[in-house]
Design a protein around this motif. Structure first.
Motif, mmCIF file in Angstrom:
data_model
loop_
_atom_site.group_PDB
_atom_site.id
_atom_site.type_symbol
_atom_site.label_atom_id
_atom_site.label_comp_id
_atom_site.label_asym_id
_atom_site.label_seq_id
_atom_site.Cartn_x
_atom_site.Cartn_y
_atom_site.Cartn_z
ATOM 1 N N ARG A 19 2.614 8.020 -21.272
ATOM 2 C CA ARG A 19 1.216 7.661 -20.931
ATOM 3 C C ARG A 19 1.283 6.262 -20.501
ATOM 4 N NH1 ARG A 19 -3.643 9.384 -23.433
ATOM 5 N NH2 ARG A 19 -2.710 11.397 -22.996
ATOM 6 N N ALA A 20 1.992 5.193 -21.349
ATOM 7 C CA ALA A 20 2.033 4.027 -20.922
ATOM 8 C C ALA A 20 2.556 3.769 -19.370
ATOM 9 C CB ALA A 20 2.808 3.341 -21.856
ATOM 10 N N PHE A 21 3.588 4.347 -19.220
ATOM 11 C CA PHE A 21 4.387 4.541 -17.778
ATOM 12 C C PHE A 21 3.670 4.716 -16.789
ATOM 13 C CE2 PHE A 21 7.359 6.030 -14.689
ATOM 14 C CZ PHE A 21 8.401 4.917 -14.755
ATOM 15 N N GLU A 22 2.840 5.897 -16.765
ATOM 16 C CA GLU A 22 2.018 6.403 -15.852
ATOM 17 C C GLU A 22 0.752 5.420 -15.779
ATOM 18 O OE1 GLU A 22 4.090 8.139 -14.569
ATOM 19 O OE2 GLU A 22 3.514 10.163 -14.473
ATOM 20 N N GLU A 23 0.249 5.074 -16.675
ATOM 21 C CA GLU A 23 -0.869 4.352 -16.646
ATOM 22 C C GLU A 23 -0.709 2.944 -15.772
ATOM 23 O OE1 GLU A 23 -2.784 3.935 -20.584
ATOM 24 O OE2 GLU A 23 -4.090 5.987 -19.817
ATOM 25 N N ARG A 24 0.766 2.378 -16.339
ATOM 26 C CA ARG A 24 0.873 1.212 -15.618
ATOM 27 C C ARG A 24 1.275 1.438 -14.256
ATOM 28 N NH1 ARG A 24 2.881 -3.897 -17.436
ATOM 29 N NH2 ARG A 24 3.049 -5.074 -15.584
ATOM 30 N N LEU A 25 1.711 2.585 -13.793
ATOM 31 C CA LEU A 25 2.069 2.847 -12.212
ATOM 32 C C LEU A 25 0.911 2.863 -11.734
ATOM 33 C CD1 LEU A 25 4.983 5.433 -12.247
ATOM 34 C CD2 LEU A 25 5.054 3.144 -11.410
ATOM 35 N N HIS A 26 -0.263 3.422 -12.291
ATOM 36 C CA HIS A 26 -1.435 3.714 -11.610
ATOM 37 C C HIS A 26 -2.201 2.361 -11.290
ATOM 38 C CE1 HIS A 26 -5.503 5.240 -10.809
ATOM 39 N NE2 HIS A 26 -6.200 4.416 -11.909
ATOM 40 N N VAL A 27 -1.708 1.259 -11.973
ATOM 41 C CA VAL A 27 -2.239 -0.087 -11.777
ATOM 42 C C VAL A 27 -1.132 -0.775 -10.517
ATOM 43 C CG1 VAL A 27 -2.580 -2.555 -12.459
ATOM 44 C CG2 VAL A 27 -3.145 -0.491 -13.963
ATOM 45 N N GLU A 28 0.137 -0.529 -10.891
ATOM 46 C CA GLU A 28 0.999 -1.283 -9.704
ATOM 47 C C GLU A 28 0.928 -0.449 -8.511
ATOM 48 O OE1 GLU A 28 2.732 -3.730 -10.555
ATOM 49 O OE2 GLU A 28 2.099 -4.115 -12.503
ATOM 50 N N PHE A 29 0.588 0.830 -8.363
ATOM 51 C CA PHE A 29 0.597 1.385 -7.188
ATOM 52 C C PHE A 29 -0.336 0.812 -6.035
ATOM 53 C CE2 PHE A 29 -0.235 4.822 -4.085
ATOM 54 C CZ PHE A 29 1.035 5.229 -3.527
ATOM 55 N N ALA A 30 -1.421 0.482 -6.954
ATOM 56 C CA ALA A 30 -2.682 -0.077 -6.137
ATOM 57 C C ALA A 30 -2.153 -1.401 -5.357
ATOM 58 C CB ALA A 30 -3.918 -0.242 -6.967
ATOM 59 N N THR A 31 -1.141 -2.239 -5.790
ATOM 60 C CA THR A 31 -0.876 -3.400 -5.258
ATOM 61 C C THR A 31 -0.185 -3.149 -3.896
ATOM 62 O OG1 THR A 31 1.196 -3.511 -6.261
ATOM 63 C CG2 THR A 31 -0.671 -4.281 -7.597
ATOM 64 N N GLY A 32 0.283 -2.024 -3.623
ATOM 65 C CA GLY A 32 0.952 -1.837 -2.418
ATOM 66 C C GLY A 32 2.539 -2.048 -2.460
ATOM 67 N N GLU A 33 3.060 -2.417 -3.600
ATOM 68 C CA GLU A 33 4.304 -2.912 -3.914
ATOM 69 C C GLU A 33 5.166 -1.683 -3.926
ATOM 70 O OE1 GLU A 33 5.337 -6.486 -6.095
ATOM 71 O OE2 GLU A 33 3.351 -6.263 -6.615
ATOM 72 N N ILE A 34 4.767 -0.294 -4.349
ATOM 73 C CA ILE A 34 5.869 0.828 -4.608
ATOM 74 C C ILE A 34 5.794 1.535 -3.111
ATOM 75 C CG2 ILE A 34 5.904 2.791 -5.891
ATOM 76 C CD1 ILE A 34 4.631 1.207 -8.201
ATOM 77 N N PRO A 35 6.797 1.987 -2.756
ATOM 78 C CA PRO A 35 6.919 2.647 -1.514
ATOM 79 C C PRO A 35 6.714 4.169 -1.905
ATOM 80 C CG PRO A 35 9.115 2.012 -2.057
ATOM 81 C CD PRO A 35 8.118 1.263 -3.241
ATOM 82 N N GLY A 36 6.332 5.024 -0.846
ATOM 83 C CA GLY A 36 6.124 6.159 -0.936
ATOM 84 C C GLY A 36 4.877 6.866 -1.803
ATOM 85 N N PHE A 37 4.798 7.991 -2.316
ATOM 86 C CA PHE A 37 3.885 8.640 -2.999
ATOM 87 C C PHE A 37 4.170 8.596 -4.394
ATOM 88 C CE2 PHE A 37 2.742 10.469 0.982
ATOM 89 C CZ PHE A 37 1.349 10.551 0.834
ATOM 90 N N VAL A 38 3.241 8.639 -5.263
ATOM 91 C CA VAL A 38 3.331 8.886 -6.653
ATOM 92 C C VAL A 38 2.381 9.883 -7.293
ATOM 93 C CG1 VAL A 38 2.955 7.427 -8.852
ATOM 94 C CG2 VAL A 38 4.102 6.418 -7.254
ATOM 95 N N HIS A 39 2.937 10.580 -8.170
ATOM 96 C CA HIS A 39 2.089 11.766 -8.651
ATOM 97 C C HIS A 39 2.298 11.554 -10.189
ATOM 98 C CE1 HIS A 39 3.442 12.974 -4.766
ATOM 99 N NE2 HIS A 39 2.465 14.002 -4.704
ATOM 100 N N LEU A 40 0.951 11.347 -10.760
ATOM 101 C CA LEU A 40 0.997 11.214 -12.377
ATOM 102 C C LEU A 40 0.903 12.246 -13.199
ATOM 103 C CD1 LEU A 40 -0.897 7.550 -11.976
ATOM 104 C CD2 LEU A 40 1.458 7.906 -12.151
ATOM 105 N N TYR A 41 1.534 12.110 -14.425
ATOM 106 C CA TYR A 41 1.576 13.177 -15.509
ATOM 107 C C TYR A 41 0.763 12.863 -16.572
ATOM 108 C CZ TYR A 41 4.423 16.708 -18.079
ATOM 109 O OH TYR A 41 4.782 17.668 -18.684
ATOM 110 N N CYS A 42 -0.142 11.740 -16.569
ATOM 111 C CA CYS A 42 -1.345 11.618 -17.563
ATOM 112 C C CYS A 42 -1.942 12.777 -18.183
ATOM 113 C CB CYS A 42 -2.116 10.468 -17.322
ATOM 114 S SG CYS A 42 -1.491 8.819 -17.455
ATOM 115 N N GLY A 43 -2.216 12.910 -19.348
ATOM 116 C CA GLY A 43 -2.846 14.119 -19.881
ATOM 117 C C GLY A 43 -1.878 15.402 -20.103
ATOM 118 N N GLU A 44 -0.767 15.391 -19.710
ATOM 119 C CA GLU A 44 0.116 16.574 -19.648
ATOM 120 C C GLU A 44 1.524 16.268 -20.461
ATOM 121 O OE1 GLU A 44 1.064 18.240 -16.078
ATOM 122 O OE2 GLU A 44 -0.928 18.010 -15.208
ATOM 123 N N GLU A 45 1.365 15.103 -21.463
ATOM 124 C CA GLU A 45 2.680 14.584 -22.114
ATOM 125 C C GLU A 45 3.059 15.779 -23.040
ATOM 126 O OE1 GLU A 45 -0.085 11.066 -20.771
ATOM 127 O OE2 GLU A 45 -0.378 13.102 -21.865
#
Length: 321
Positions: A19-45
């Motif tokens: 949960r914490a990993f994915e929620e942090r990625l949700h924030v970090e991806f918005a900065t534009g620093e992460i290349p490619g696509f990201v698909h999050l798993y929140c809710g399915e843990e």
């Protein structure tokens, strides 16, 4: 079945880490620093953790494009994963796989997969290896309701049944294949599909860790005993879009909010174990704090890590041109 205290603590930590990993990625991806696509798993843990709680490094799993949760549940290093998603040299795949292609064979993680339905054929091979070597291992394919319509998947169900492989096919049914509702795209039922291949079918509530844990234990024990493959149908919901940036206009207003309020697997876990006196709230709070520190450290380290060298471009590929 009473679950050991250590298993409960480990399972909560794994779910909280996802949960914490994915929620942090949700924030970090918005900065534009992460290349490619990201698909999050929140809710399915609870699905990944409830299944992988019964596995060892000898057992193998194959994942999907939404693979971070499966990786963490199988024990892949969180810092290495974060660096991989940032495309850095210190990543578990040396920065060349990214979010959709994280793999760690030392943990039995065959890889996340950008090919819809690409995982089931892989675990047929892994299951055949387990059977041939008689190493008591099982192979698990996680795939979604969309991938359940792919020819690769149906062929794998057939092959696993014909060869009586120690395999479990976990259908993580979040109701949508990208933006298409499963009720529109999936004819019949998953149960009927399993029956069509002579395969036992089990299902569980993917928002309830204990439901997944007990059902997965039964499915994995069956496959491990040499009786052949099993289909495990997990009903759950993803909280974010198919990918980061998905506006989710295909979802009913209030749908996600209702899931977060009434079907949060972490919230349910905490309520059940504390009310039953199995774990203290302070122990769970300590895990929350430790996980938050781990995620923060992993992001800082990933951003500071070097990019892969140009000379590494053709390293670790199967065919050189």
């Amino acid at each position: 079945m009473q679950i050991a205290r250590e298993t409960l603590l480990q399972s909560y930590r794994a779910m909280r880490t996802i949960r914490a990993f994915e929620e942090r990625l949700h924030v970090e991806f918005a900065t534009g620093e992460i290349p490619g696509f990201v698909h999050l798993y929140c809710g399915e843990e609870a699905s990944a953790v409830g299944v992988c709680a019964h596995l060892t490094d000898n057992d193998t799993i194959a994942s999907t494009h939404r693979g971070h949760g499966h990786c963490i549940a199988k024990g892949v290093d969180v810092g290495g994963m974060m660096a991989e998603i940032y495309g850095r040299q210190t990543g578990v795949c040396r920065g060349k796989g990214g979010s959709m292609h994280i793999a760690d064979l030392s943990k039995g993680m065959l890889g996340a997969n950008g090919i819809v339905g690409g995982g089931p054929p892989l675990i047929c091979g892994a299951a055949l290896s387990h059977k041939t070597l008689k190493d008591n291992g099982v192979a698990i394919a996680f795939y979604g309701d969309g991938a359940s319509n792919e020819g690769f998947t149906l062929e794998s169900l057939n092959l696993a049944s014909v060869w009586k492989l120690p395999a479990v096919f976990v259908v993580e049914d979040n109701g949508y294949g990208e933006a298409t509702g499963a009720s529109y795209a999936c004819a019949g039922t998953q149960k009927d599909r399993a029956a069509g291949f002579g395969m036992p079918y089990m299902e569980c509530d993917g928002t309830d860790f204990f439901s997944v844990y007990e059902t997965a234990r039964e499915a994995i024990d069956y496959a491990r005993s040499g009786k052949g493959p099993v289909m495990l149908h997990v009903h759950l919901s993803r909280w974010y879009g198919h990918f980061e940036g998905d506006a989710m206009t295909y979802r009913v207003a209030g749908e996600v909010a209702e899931q977060k309020e009434h079907h949060d697997c972490l919230k349910h876990f905490r309520e059940r174990v504390t009310s039953a006196g199995l774990l203290e709230a302070t122990a769970l709070d300590d895990i929350d704090a430790a996980v938050a520190d781990e995620i923060e450290s992993s992001v800082i380290a990933a951003k500071a890590a070097p990019w892969p060298e140009d000379s590494a471009l053709m390293a670790d590929v199967y065919v050189k041109y």
